[in-house]
Design a protein around this motif. Structure first.
Motif, PDB file in Angstrom:
ATOM      1  N   VAL A 186      -5.146   0.858   8.102  1.00 50.39           N
ATOM      2  CA  VAL A 186      -4.483  -0.177   7.302  1.00 50.39           C
ATOM      3  C   VAL A 186      -4.751  -1.517   7.977  1.00 50.39           C
ATOM      4  N   THR A 187      -5.324  -2.431   7.235  1.00 52.47           N
ATOM      5  CA  THR A 187      -5.617  -3.765   7.755  1.00 52.47           C
ATOM      6  C   THR A 187      -4.965  -4.802   6.855  1.00 52.47           C
ATOM      7  N   VAL A 188      -4.136  -5.650   7.454  1.00 50.02           N
ATOM      8  CA  VAL A 188      -3.434  -6.688   6.711  1.00 50.02           C
ATOM      9  C   VAL A 188      -3.960  -8.037   7.162  1.00 50.02           C
ATOM     10  N   SER A 189      -4.536  -8.768   6.241  1.00 49.58           N
ATOM     11  CA  SER A 189      -5.104 -10.076   6.568  1.00 49.58           C
ATOM     12  C   SER A 189      -4.072 -11.166   6.327  1.00 49.58           C
ATOM     13  N   SER A 190      -4.177 -12.218   7.129  1.00 50.07           N
ATOM     14  CA  SER A 190      -3.205 -13.327   7.017  1.00 50.07           C
ATOM     15  C   SER A 190      -3.675 -14.378   6.032  1.00 50.07           C
TER      16      SER A 190
ATOM     17  N   ASP B 141      14.515   8.200   8.775  1.00 52.25           N
ATOM     18  CA  ASP B 141      14.618   7.274   9.894  1.00 52.25           C
ATOM     19  C   ASP B 141      13.452   6.302   9.848  1.00 52.25           C
ATOM     20  N   TYR B 142      13.725   5.083  10.292  1.00 53.73           N
ATOM     21  CA  TYR B 142      12.694   4.037  10.293  1.00 53.73           C
ATOM     22  C   TYR B 142      12.724   3.250  11.584  1.00 53.73           C
ATOM     23  N   ALA B 143      11.562   2.796  12.002  1.00 53.37           N
ATOM     24  CA  ALA B 143      11.509   1.844  13.104  1.00 53.37           C
ATOM     25  C   ALA B 143      12.113   0.528  12.637  1.00 53.37           C
ATOM     26  N   ASP B 144      12.742  -0.192  13.555  1.00 55.37           N
ATOM     27  CA  ASP B 144      13.365  -1.461  13.185  1.00 55.37           C
ATOM     28  C   ASP B 144      12.366  -2.431  12.565  1.00 55.37           C
ATOM     29  N   SER B 145      11.142  -2.366  13.025  1.00 54.72           N
ATOM     30  CA  SER B 145      10.121  -3.307  12.562  1.00 54.72           C
ATOM     31  C   SER B 145       9.727  -3.106  11.097  1.00 54.72           C
ATOM     32  N   VAL B 146      10.061  -1.942  10.522  1.00 53.74           N
ATOM     33  CA  VAL B 146       9.653  -1.673   9.134  1.00 53.74           C
ATOM     34  C   VAL B 146      10.832  -1.450   8.197  1.00 53.74           C
ATOM     35  N   LYS B 147      12.045  -1.448   8.730  1.00 51.25           N
ATOM     36  CA  LYS B 147      13.227  -1.226   7.894  1.00 51.25           C
ATOM     37  C   LYS B 147      13.313  -2.268   6.791  1.00 51.25           C
ATOM     38  N   GLY B 148      13.588  -1.780   5.591  1.00 51.28           N
ATOM     39  CA  GLY B 148      13.680  -2.677   4.442  1.00 51.28           C
ATOM     40  C   GLY B 148      12.346  -2.960   3.786  1.00 51.28           C
ATOM     41  N   ARG B 149      11.265  -2.604   4.437  1.00 51.37           N
ATOM     42  CA  ARG B 149       9.924  -2.849   3.870  1.00 51.37           C
ATOM     43  C   ARG B 149       9.185  -1.552   3.545  1.00 51.37           C
TER      44      ARG B 149
ATOM     45  N   GLN C 124       5.463   4.322   1.409  1.00 51.01           N
ATOM     46  CA  GLN C 124       5.316   3.121   0.603  1.00 51.01           C
ATOM     47  C   GLN C 124       5.544   1.916   1.508  1.00 51.01           C
ATOM     48  N   MET C 125       4.559   1.038   1.580  1.00 48.82           N
ATOM     49  CA  MET C 125       4.625  -0.111   2.476  1.00 48.82           C
ATOM     50  C   MET C 125       4.574  -1.384   1.640  1.00 48.82           C
ATOM     51  N   ASN C 126       5.651  -2.138   1.696  1.00 54.82           N
ATOM     52  CA  ASN C 126       5.749  -3.400   0.964  1.00 54.82           C
ATOM     53  C   ASN C 126       5.867  -4.572   1.931  1.00 54.82           C
ATOM     54  N   SER C 127       5.633  -5.752   1.427  1.00 51.19           N
ATOM     55  CA  SER C 127       5.742  -6.976   2.241  1.00 51.19           C
ATOM     56  C   SER C 127       4.985  -6.823   3.552  1.00 51.19           C
TER      57      SER C 127
ATOM     58  N   LEU D  44       0.860  -1.182   0.000  1.00 51.27           N
ATOM     59  CA  LEU D  44       0.000   0.000   0.000  1.00 51.27           C
ATOM     60  C   LEU D  44       0.893   1.228   0.000  1.00 51.27           C
ATOM     61  N   ARG D  45       0.378   2.322  -0.544  1.00 52.64           N
ATOM     62  CA  ARG D  45       1.075   3.585  -0.454  1.00 52.64           C
ATOM     63  C   ARG D  45       0.155   4.606   0.210  1.00 52.64           C
ATOM     64  N   LEU D  46       0.609   5.102   1.337  1.00 51.66           N
ATOM     65  CA  LEU D  46      -0.133   6.139   2.050  1.00 51.66           C
ATOM     66  C   LEU D  46       0.342   7.513   1.597  1.00 51.66           C
ATOM     67  N   SER D  47      -0.597   8.449   1.546  1.00 49.53           N
ATOM     68  CA  SER D  47      -0.274   9.823   1.196  1.00 49.53           C
ATOM     69  C   SER D  47      -0.688  10.750   2.322  1.00 49.53           C
ATOM     70  N   CYS D  48       0.048  11.821   2.475  1.00 53.83           N
ATOM     71  CA  CYS D  48      -0.271  12.848   3.471  1.00 53.83           C
ATOM     72  C   CYS D  48      -0.152  14.198   2.766  1.00 53.83           C
ATOM     73  N   ALA D  49      -1.307  14.774   2.453  1.00 56.26           N
ATOM     74  CA  ALA D  49      -1.336  16.068   1.788  1.00 56.26           C
ATOM     75  C   ALA D  49      -1.375  17.172   2.832  1.00 56.26           C
ATOM     76  N   ALA D  50      -0.448  18.106   2.730  1.00 59.70           N
ATOM     77  CA  ALA D  50      -0.344  19.186   3.711  1.00 59.70           C
ATOM     78  C   ALA D  50      -0.849  20.500   3.132  1.00 59.70           C
ATOM     79  N   SER D  51      -1.478  21.275   3.971  1.00 59.04           N
ATOM     80  CA  SER D  51      -1.863  22.646   3.623  1.00 59.04           C
ATOM     81  C   SER D  51      -1.514  23.539   4.800  1.00 59.04           C
ATOM     82  N   GLY D  52      -1.179  24.779   4.518  1.00 57.99           N
ATOM     83  CA  GLY D  52      -0.783  25.692   5.573  1.00 57.99           C
ATOM     84  C   GLY D  52       0.635  25.469   6.048  1.00 57.99           C
ATOM     85  N   ARG D  53       1.349  24.590   5.315  1.00 59.26           N
ATOM     86  CA  ARG D  53       2.726  24.265   5.716  1.00 59.26           C
ATOM     87  C   ARG D  53       3.436  23.711   4.498  1.00 59.26           C
TER      88      ARG D  53
END
Length: 126
Positions: free
Chosen positions: A122-126, A59-67, A82-85, A18-27
């Motif tokens: 974001v919901t990831v099903s197994s 910077d990334y949290a260890d849990s998401v590094k590389g993904r 951008q969230m992969n795997s 999934l790819r998340l977007s964050c649109a900013a206004s006023g900044r």
């Protein structure tokens, strides 16, 4: 008035993207550190990724590094995640945030951010 609006969340199977977007206004996102955090049910909000004002430091949290990859489009004044795997444990509400001081560095703490979006699920099903 600063507004951050997230989009791009949804339901995806494990291993998907999934790819998340964050649109900013006023900044102007190119002048401020921007971060992504997430909060799962019953858990505290946690740091996911951040990009500093110049875009040179990410910077990334260890849990998401590389993904996961954080990026920015200055022309659109938008920050992306951008969230992969994806894994079931990535399931959470994801929030975009902005620090209040221009030309400063990133922060791993949610208390270091002054402005927040409404969040996107974001919901990831197994």
């Amino acid at each position: 008035q600063v507004q951050l609006v997230e989009s791009g969340g949804g339901l995806v199977q494990a291993g998907g993207s999934l790819r998340l977007s964050c649109a900013a206004s006023g900044r102007t996102v190119s002048s401020y550190p921007m971060g992504w955090f997430r909060q799962a049910p019953g858990k505290e909000r946690e740091f996911v990724a951040a990009i500093n004002w110049s875009g040179m430091n990410r910077d990334y949290a260890d849990s998401v590094k590389g993904r996961f990859t954080i990026s920015r489009d200055n022309a659109k004044n938008t920050v992306y995640l951008q969230m992969n795997s994806l894994k079931p444990e990535d399931t959470a509400v994801y929030y975009c945030a902005s620090r209040n001081r221009a030309y400063s560095e990133t922060s791993y703490s949610s208390s270091g951010y002054a402005y927040w979006g409404q969040g996107t699920q974001v919901t990831v099903s197994s």
